[in-house]
Design a protein around this motif. Structure first.
Motif, short mmCIF file in Angstrom:
data_model
loop_
_atom_site.label_atom_id
_atom_site.label_comp_id
_atom_site.label_asym_id
_atom_site.label_seq_id
_atom_site.Cartn_x
_atom_site.Cartn_y
_atom_site.Cartn_z
N MET A 39 0.88 -1.18 0.00
CA MET A 39 0.00 0.00 0.00
C MET A 39 0.91 1.23 0.00
O MET A 39 1.53 1.56 1.03
CB MET A 39 -0.89 0.00 1.25
N CYS A 71 0.51 4.43 -0.09
CA CYS A 71 0.22 5.55 0.83
C CYS A 71 0.75 5.24 2.23
O CYS A 71 1.35 6.11 2.89
CB CYS A 71 -1.28 5.84 0.86
N CYS A 114 -1.78 6.96 -5.70
CA CYS A 114 -2.50 5.79 -6.22
C CYS A 114 -2.04 5.37 -7.62
O CYS A 114 -1.98 4.17 -7.91
CB CYS A 114 -4.00 6.04 -6.20
N CYS A 162 0.69 2.90 -7.29
CA CYS A 162 0.53 1.84 -6.31
C CYS A 162 0.25 0.51 -7.01
O CYS A 162 -0.32 0.48 -8.09
CB CYS A 162 -0.63 2.20 -5.39
N TYR A 178 -1.86 -1.55 -6.06
CA TYR A 178 -3.31 -1.77 -5.98
C TYR A 178 -4.05 -0.81 -6.90
O TYR A 178 -3.58 0.29 -7.18
CB TYR A 178 -3.80 -1.58 -4.54
N VAL A 206 -6.97 1.62 -7.28
CA VAL A 206 -7.87 2.38 -6.40
C VAL A 206 -9.31 2.38 -6.89
O VAL A 206 -10.25 2.60 -6.11
CB VAL A 206 -7.32 3.81 -6.19
N CYS A 231 -7.74 -1.84 -4.22
CA CYS A 231 -7.20 -1.06 -3.09
C CYS A 231 -7.84 -1.57 -1.79
O CYS A 231 -9.07 -1.57 -1.67
CB CYS A 231 -7.54 0.41 -3.32
S1 SF4 Z 1 -4.46 2.47 -4.27
FE1 SF4 Z 1 -5.15 2.29 -2.19
S2 SF4 Z 1 -3.41 1.43 -1.09
FE2 SF4 Z 1 -2.64 2.19 -3.03
S3 SF4 Z 1 -1.96 4.28 -2.58
FE3 SF4 Z 1 -4.07 4.44 -3.29
S4 SF4 Z 1 -5.28 4.40 -1.44
FE4 SF4 Z 1 -3.25 3.66 -0.88
#
Ligand code: SF4
Ligand SMILES: Cc1cc2nc3c(=O)[nH]c(=O)nc-3n(C[C@H](O)[C@H](O)[C@H](O)COP(=O)(O)OP(=O)(O)OC[C@H]3O[C@@H](n4cnc5c(N)ncnc54)[C@H](O)[C@@H]3O)c2cc1C
Length: 538
Positions: free
Chosen positions: A376, A378, A466, A469, A471, A473, A482
């Motif tokens: 994650m 963030c 995001c 990332c 994940y 979002v 996410c």
């Molecule tokens: S996708 Fe979700 S886990 Fe990844 S940075 Fe964004 S809010 Fe955080």
């Protein structure tokens, strides 16, 4: 005369007996003024009437305070170094300071122990302490005093705008304690940003203007860093040797440890950042730890800066046209409003405040809060910069690590211990209400009218995380989604009985009700799978 208590000297005193220990320049010691590590302010209530001929100052570095949580190494170094520098400044003024170092072999390791040891040595007429910020320390000193030594006089800590009694008066008879109303009273009382009885500009609060994200190419000034001098180097060596098992990187260490340098940090903020503070207050950018934040909370909390001078300086910047009203009002509200309010609430409700657990959250804190090792992005960013700098700004604390802890149902006591350990500015009176009340809603809504719960969409809107990332979002379910997304809806499901009646939660609960039973079951399954993958024990 400058005094440093060493083992030999202390032994000598004991052998010399009572007469020698009671006399200072031929006079009996009147006040033994015990100055704590977060009271490094020359205008402190207990130092204001000090008489160099009759009074003694005691300062003590004690093991108990360095170890009751595994504080970030930089936090320990900052406090010890600032204490030593403050003692040196008092001595340069001609005051007598008995300074007990952490490695002094006679050090008892606790505040009451050191207070009693000094009282037995000096036999003062009274011990004077400005009221400690934390309930735990206040109790310990009170208990210590009952064991003997000398009468103990606590003085109000009037570095705060509102005394504890003033806050209690405001709170009396109120069903809910909303910061905004307290803040308005504080504005009226202090005259900050006031025109007669009305707020400057006609509104009390300009938050609606304060939710922008910086445009591409927006230039951020580098934060001020202060190279450690020889005295700070000595402390860094001590911390490296004794606290190697504590959280965080010790170096590079760039915090100010003197008032003179803290004033430079404030001047830097006023000149380079305040004008943008409001606009980008809630923004988060990858690799930009400080953005336009002041990074002065450690200085305020240990007393190198006072809230009054900081608020007046910001007000002056507005009056002189150096910063717009939305920025200056937003900044002053953090200090005159939030900071005073959380302190008032803490003292009003302790010790019971820490024990509530309104959402019955009980899952253990996962390892990535300490290691920062998580996909994650963030969270990895927030924890990573916390390790490097003992700092993360408010929205990272509230809407990233705090939001995750809330949604995942992490045990408040474990989360609070983490927040108390990892930030250079962390003292329980300010950390606890922010974590327990604001981030975790564990007080059932005393501080916040609704939980600060958000899905990944909020983090996406306020940051550039995001896009990079692992994940997705936008994805609502599945392994690549996410984790904040299923966790958000699962949080609403898990806490339906406790939160559905809250009028401010009506909209999300309407959306939840519109979902099919099968979709709700899928959310619960996705949330549990996400928690398991992230190492949260169910
Ligand atoms: S996708 Fe979700 S886990 Fe990844 S940075 Fe964004 S809010 Fe955080
Ligand atoms: C879960 C959580 C834990 C926190 N723990 C602490 C803590 O241990 N110590 C601490 O000082 N602050 C704490 N805060 C409040 C806030 O995040 C920090 O004060 C702020 O990030 C400090 O950085 P800054 O000096 O750059 O602040 P800026 O954003 O520049 O704000 C200016 C000043 O306003 C004051 N301030 C801002 N927000 C708050 C607040 N919510 N409560 C009290 N004062 C505030 C601080 O003194 C700060 O220096 C916490 C917030 C959360 C959500």
């Amino acid at each position: 005369m400058a005094r440093e208590l060493g083992r030999g000297e202390d032994l000598f005193r004991t052998l010399q007996g009572r007469v020698a220990s009671r006399r200072q320049g031929g006079l009996i010691v009147r006040n033994l003024v015990f100055v704590l590590g977060d009271q490094l302010t020359r205008s402190l209530a207990s130092l204001r009437d000090i008489d160099p001929a009759r009074d003694r100052i005691l300062m003590a570095e004690v093991a108990q305070e360095t170890r009751y949580v595994r504080h970030h190494k930089q936090k320990i170094a900052l406090i010890l170094s600032a204490m030593r520098a403050f003692a040196a400044e008092l001595r340069a003024e001609g005051l007598t300071v008995d300074y007990v170092r952490l490695d002094d072999p006679d050090n008892t390791g606790s505040f009451p122990g050191e207070m009693l040891r000094a009282a037995r040595r000096l036999r003062p007429e009274r011990i004077v302490v400005t009221e400690p910020g934390e309930w735990r320390v206040r109790e310990a000193l009170g208990d210590g005093a009952r064991e003997g030594g000398a009468p103990l006089e606590f003085r109000d800590d009037d570095r705060f705008f509102a005394s504890r009694a003033r806050f209690a008066r405001w709170a009396e008879g109120r069903k809910s304690f909303r910061m905004e109303f307290f803040y308005r009273e504080m504005r009226r009382e202090t005259g900050l940003l006031m025109q007669g009885d009305a707020p400057v500009g006609g509104a009390w609060n300009y938050d609606a203007e304060n939710r922008k994200t910086p445009p591409k190419g927006h230039v951020l000034p580098p934060p001020p860093r202060f190279a450690p001098d020889a005295a700070t180097r000595e402390v860094l060596d001590l911390v490296a040797a004794r606290f190697a098992d504590h959280f965080g990187d010790l170096e590079p260490f760039g915090w100010a440890v003197t008032r003179a340098d803290a004033l430079k940090a404030l001047a830097h903020f006023l000149a380079r950042n305040l004008a943008h503070f409001g606009d980008y207050q809630d923004a988060m950018l990858r690799g930009e730890e400080f953005l336009h934040h002041a990074a002065i909370s450690p200085y305020l909390n240990i007393g190198l800066l006072t809230p009054r001078e900081v608020c007046r300086a910001a007000e002056q910047a507005y009056e002189q046209g150096r910063a717009p009203l939305n920025a200056v009002e937003g900044f002053i509200r953090q200090i005159l409003g939030w900071r005073e309010y959380v302190r008032g609430l803490y003292w009003l409700r302790m010790p019971g405040y820490a024990r509530s657990n309104a959402l019955r959250a009980n899952r253990p804190l996962p390892d990535f809060y300490w290691s920062g090792e998580t996909d994650m992005l963030c969270v990895a960013e927030a924890v990573g910069q916390t390790r490097r700098h003992a700092y993360a700004h408010h929205i990272q604390r509230l809407m990233v690590t705090g939001n995750f802890a809330l949604l995942a149902g992490l045990d408040p006591a474990e989360v609070e211990e983490w927040y108390l350990a990892v930030y250079a500015d962390a003292f329980e009176w300010v950390e606890l209400p922010n974590t327990h009340g604001m981030a975790l809603f564990a007080d059932g809504g005393l501080l916040a009218s609704k939980p600060y719960a958000a899905s990944g969409a909020y983090i996406d809107r306020m940051s550039d995380y995001c896009g990079r990332c692992r994940y997705d979002v936008k994805a609502k379910s599945g392994e690549g989604a996410c984790p904040f997304n299923p966790l958000y809806w699962n949080f609403l499901i898990e806490n339906r009985d406790r939160l559905a009646g809250n009028p401010r939660m009506a909209m999300p609960y309407r959306s939840l009700a519109a979902m099919s039973e099968a979709r709700r079951a899928e959310i619960v399954a996705d949330a549990r799978a996400a928690l398991t993958r992230l190492g949260v024990r169910l």
